[in-house]
Design a protein around this motif. Structure first.
Motif, PDB file in Angstrom:
ATOM      1  N   ASP A   3       0.811  -1.212   0.000  1.00 55.20           N
ATOM      2  CA  ASP A   3       0.000   0.000   0.000  1.00 55.20           C
ATOM      3  C   ASP A   3       0.852   1.273   0.000  1.00 55.20           C
ATOM      4  O   ASP A   3       0.368   2.344   0.299  1.00 55.20           O
ATOM      5  CB  ASP A   3      -0.960   0.011   1.187  1.00 55.20           C
ATOM      6  N   GLY A   4       2.106   1.135  -0.352  1.00 55.08           N
ATOM      7  CA  GLY A   4       2.995   2.292  -0.407  1.00 55.08           C
ATOM      8  C   GLY A   4       3.747   2.537   0.882  1.00 55.08           C
ATOM      9  O   GLY A   4       4.679   3.316   0.921  1.00 55.08           O
ATOM     10  N   ASN A   5       3.342   1.893   1.940  1.00 57.57           N
ATOM     11  CA  ASN A   5       4.052   2.032   3.213  1.00 57.57           C
ATOM     12  C   ASN A   5       5.071   0.920   3.341  1.00 57.57           C
ATOM     13  O   ASN A   5       4.725  -0.203   3.603  1.00 57.57           O
ATOM     14  CB  ASN A   5       3.082   1.973   4.401  1.00 57.57           C
ATOM     15  N   HIS A   6       6.283   1.274   3.103  1.00 51.40           N
ATOM     16  CA  HIS A   6       7.359   0.288   3.211  1.00 51.40           C
ATOM     17  C   HIS A   6       7.680   0.066   4.675  1.00 51.40           C
ATOM     18  O   HIS A   6       7.522   0.944   5.489  1.00 51.40           O
ATOM     19  CB  HIS A   6       8.618   0.766   2.477  1.00 51.40           C
ATOM     20  N   ASP A   7       8.139  -1.103   4.964  1.00 49.76           N
ATOM     21  CA  ASP A   7       8.532  -1.405   6.345  1.00 49.76           C
ATOM     22  C   ASP A   7       9.980  -0.967   6.545  1.00 49.76           C
ATOM     23  O   ASP A   7      10.862  -1.769   6.749  1.00 49.76           O
ATOM     24  CB  ASP A   7       8.363  -2.898   6.629  1.00 49.76           C
ATOM     25  N   GLU A   8      10.178   0.333   6.399  1.00 52.40           N
ATOM     26  CA  GLU A   8      11.520   0.885   6.576  1.00 52.40           C
ATOM     27  C   GLU A   8      11.655   1.310   8.022  1.00 52.40           C
ATOM     28  O   GLU A   8      11.101   2.313   8.441  1.00 52.40           O
ATOM     29  CB  GLU A   8      11.733   2.080   5.653  1.00 52.40           C
ATOM     30  N   ARG A   9      12.373   0.525   8.752  1.00 54.48           N
ATOM     31  CA  ARG A   9      12.587   0.864  10.154  1.00 54.48           C
ATOM     32  C   ARG A   9      13.631   1.948  10.239  1.00 54.48           C
ATOM     33  O   ARG A   9      14.647   1.909   9.574  1.00 54.48           O
ATOM     34  CB  ARG A   9      13.024  -0.364  10.929  1.00 54.48           C
ATOM     35  N   GLU A  10      13.340   2.886  11.087  1.00 55.44           N
ATOM     36  CA  GLU A  10      14.268   3.987  11.259  1.00 55.44           C
ATOM     37  C   GLU A  10      15.490   3.491  12.009  1.00 55.44           C
ATOM     38  O   GLU A  10      15.386   2.931  13.095  1.00 55.44           O
ATOM     39  CB  GLU A  10      13.597   5.114  12.036  1.00 55.44           C
ATOM     40  N   VAL A  11      16.649   3.693  11.413  1.00 53.06           N
ATOM     41  CA  VAL A  11      17.897   3.260  12.024  1.00 53.06           C
ATOM     42  C   VAL A  11      18.331   4.322  13.021  1.00 53.06           C
ATOM     43  O   VAL A  11      18.432   5.495  12.670  1.00 53.06           O
ATOM     44  CB  VAL A  11      18.997   3.057  10.949  1.00 53.06           C
ATOM     45  N   PRO A  12      18.539   3.926  14.277  1.00 50.08           N
ATOM     46  CA  PRO A  12      18.983   4.930  15.239  1.00 50.08           C
ATOM     47  C   PRO A  12      20.364   5.441  14.868  1.00 50.08           C
ATOM     48  O   PRO A  12      21.205   4.688  14.367  1.00 50.08           O
ATOM     49  CB  PRO A  12      19.018   4.173  16.570  1.00 50.08           C
ATOM     50  N   PRO A  13      20.600   6.733  15.066  1.00 46.45           N
ATOM     51  CA  PRO A  13      21.904   7.283  14.701  1.00 46.45           C
ATOM     52  C   PRO A  13      23.014   6.666  15.535  1.00 46.45           C
ATOM     53  O   PRO A  13      22.879   6.482  16.736  1.00 46.45           O
ATOM     54  CB  PRO A  13      21.763   8.779  14.989  1.00 46.45           C
ATOM     55  N   ARG A  14      24.085   6.310  14.851  1.00 46.89           N
ATOM     56  CA  ARG A  14      25.251   5.756  15.554  1.00 46.89           C
ATOM     57  C   ARG A  14      25.988   6.874  16.252  1.00 46.89           C
ATOM     58  O   ARG A  14      25.929   8.021  15.865  1.00 46.89           O
ATOM     59  CB  ARG A  14      26.198   5.112  14.533  1.00 46.89           C
ATOM     60  N   GLY A  15      26.718   6.491  17.269  1.00 52.63           N
ATOM     61  CA  GLY A  15      27.563   7.463  17.949  1.00 52.63           C
ATOM     62  C   GLY A  15      28.741   7.832  17.062  1.00 52.63           C
ATOM     63  O   GLY A  15      28.983   7.232  16.018  1.00 52.63           O
ATOM     64  N   LEU A  16      29.458   8.830  17.479  1.00 55.79           N
ATOM     65  CA  LEU A  16      30.624   9.273  16.725  1.00 55.79           C
ATOM     66  C   LEU A  16      31.804   8.351  16.981  1.00 55.79           C
ATOM     67  O   LEU A  16      31.946   7.799  18.071  1.00 55.79           O
ATOM     68  CB  LEU A  16      30.995  10.695  17.129  1.00 55.79           C
ATOM     69  N   THR A  17      32.652   8.227  15.991  1.00 55.52           N
ATOM     70  CA  THR A  17      33.881   7.467  16.176  1.00 55.52           C
ATOM     71  C   THR A  17      34.870   8.319  16.969  1.00 55.52           C
ATOM     72  O   THR A  17      34.682   9.535  17.120  1.00 55.52           O
ATOM     73  CB  THR A  17      34.508   7.089  14.821  1.00 55.52           C
ATOM     74  N   LEU A  18      35.897   7.681  17.464  1.00 52.32           N
ATOM     75  CA  LEU A  18      36.941   8.405  18.192  1.00 52.32           C
ATOM     76  C   LEU A  18      37.563   9.469  17.290  1.00 52.32           C
ATOM     77  O   LEU A  18      37.809  10.592  17.718  1.00 52.32           O
ATOM     78  CB  LEU A  18      38.006   7.432  18.700  1.00 52.32           C
ATOM     79  N   TRP A  19      37.801   9.129  16.034  1.00 49.56           N
ATOM     80  CA  TRP A  19      38.407  10.053  15.085  1.00 49.56           C
ATOM     81  C   TRP A  19      37.500  11.266  14.852  1.00 49.56           C
ATOM     82  O   TRP A  19      37.967  12.402  14.825  1.00 49.56           O
ATOM     83  CB  TRP A  19      38.723   9.341  13.777  1.00 49.56           C
ATOM     84  N   GLN A  20      36.188  11.037  14.685  1.00 44.55           N
ATOM     85  CA  GLN A  20      35.250  12.141  14.481  1.00 44.55           C
ATOM     86  C   GLN A  20      35.196  13.043  15.712  1.00 44.55           C
ATOM     87  O   GLN A  20      35.147  14.267  15.587  1.00 44.55           O
ATOM     88  CB  GLN A  20      33.848  11.607  14.176  1.00 44.55           C
ATOM     89  N   THR A  21      35.219  12.433  16.893  1.00 43.20           N
ATOM     90  CA  THR A  21      35.201  13.213  18.128  1.00 43.20           C
ATOM     91  C   THR A  21      36.466  14.048  18.248  1.00 43.20           C
ATOM     92  O   THR A  21      36.419  15.231  18.589  1.00 43.20           O
ATOM     93  CB  THR A  21      35.055  12.290  19.353  1.00 43.20           C
ATOM     94  N   LEU A  22      37.610  13.447  17.950  1.00 44.04           N
ATOM     95  CA  LEU A  22      38.884  14.172  18.010  1.00 44.04           C
ATOM     96  C   LEU A  22      38.905  15.321  17.004  1.00 44.04           C
ATOM     97  O   LEU A  22      39.349  16.430  17.328  1.00 44.04           O
ATOM     98  CB  LEU A  22      40.046  13.214  17.756  1.00 44.04           C
ATOM     99  N   GLN A  23      38.404  15.093  15.798  1.00 42.36           N
ATOM    100  CA  GLN A  23      38.350  16.154  14.793  1.00 42.36           C
ATOM    101  C   GLN A  23      37.445  17.294  15.249  1.00 42.36           C
ATOM    102  O   GLN A  23      37.784  18.466  15.082  1.00 42.36           O
ATOM    103  CB  GLN A  23      37.837  15.609  13.460  1.00 42.36           C
ATOM    104  N   SER A  24      36.318  16.958  15.837  1.00 47.00           N
ATOM    105  CA  SER A  24      35.388  17.987  16.299  1.00 47.00           C
ATOM    106  C   SER A  24      35.985  18.800  17.435  1.00 47.00           C
ATOM    107  O   SER A  24      35.838  20.029  17.476  1.00 47.00           O
ATOM    108  CB  SER A  24      34.072  17.350  16.755  1.00 47.00           C
ATOM    109  N   VAL A  25      36.656  18.135  18.364  1.00 44.23           N
ATOM    110  CA  VAL A  25      37.280  18.849  19.485  1.00 44.23           C
ATOM    111  C   VAL A  25      38.388  19.759  18.962  1.00 44.23           C
ATOM    112  O   VAL A  25      38.486  20.919  19.367  1.00 44.23           O
ATOM    113  CB  VAL A  25      37.814  17.854  20.539  1.00 44.23           C
ATOM    114  N   THR A  26      39.202  19.253  18.060  1.00 42.50           N
ATOM    115  CA  THR A  26      40.289  20.057  17.500  1.00 42.50           C
ATOM    116  C   THR A  26      39.740  21.258  16.741  1.00 42.50           C
ATOM    117  O   THR A  26      40.230  22.382  16.910  1.00 42.50           O
ATOM    118  CB  THR A  26      41.166  19.201  16.569  1.00 42.50           C
ATOM    119  N   ALA A  27      38.728  21.042  15.923  1.00 37.94           N
ATOM    120  CA  ALA A  27      38.131  22.146  15.164  1.00 37.94           C
ATOM    121  C   ALA A  27      37.520  23.182  16.097  1.00 37.94           C
ATOM    122  O   ALA A  27      37.653  24.390  15.873  1.00 37.94           O
ATOM    123  CB  ALA A  27      37.069  21.607  14.206  1.00 37.94           C
TER     124      ALA A  27
END
Length: 78
Positions: A3-27
């Protein structure tokens, strides 16, 4: 029946990686954090991770400055 409604389950957002966290802190230490990354940090990041990485970054920065000053003073003969 589809009926047009796909069973697309919303994927919960993953946490940040260590590298992403380090880049954000540095920036953020240099004041050049992008809006997109800042929004990502607030939606996916954990405050405790940013605090820990931030404290470690500040300690490393201070230790590097102390080492540079001691090297310069030793080189100047003081």
């Amino acid at each position: 029946m589809n009926d047009g409604n796909h069973d697309e389950r919303e994927v919960p957002p993953r946490g940040l990686t260590l590298w992403q966290t380090l880049q954000s802190v540095t920036a953020s230490m240099f004041g050049v954090q992008s809006r997109r990354n800042r929004e990502r940090d607030f939606t996916r990041g954990k405050a405790s991770h940013f605090i820990i990485i931030g404290l470690l970054a500040v300690i490393a920065f201070v230790l590097v400055l102390v080492a540079i000053v001691q090297l310069l003073l030793r080189h100047a003969g003081m």
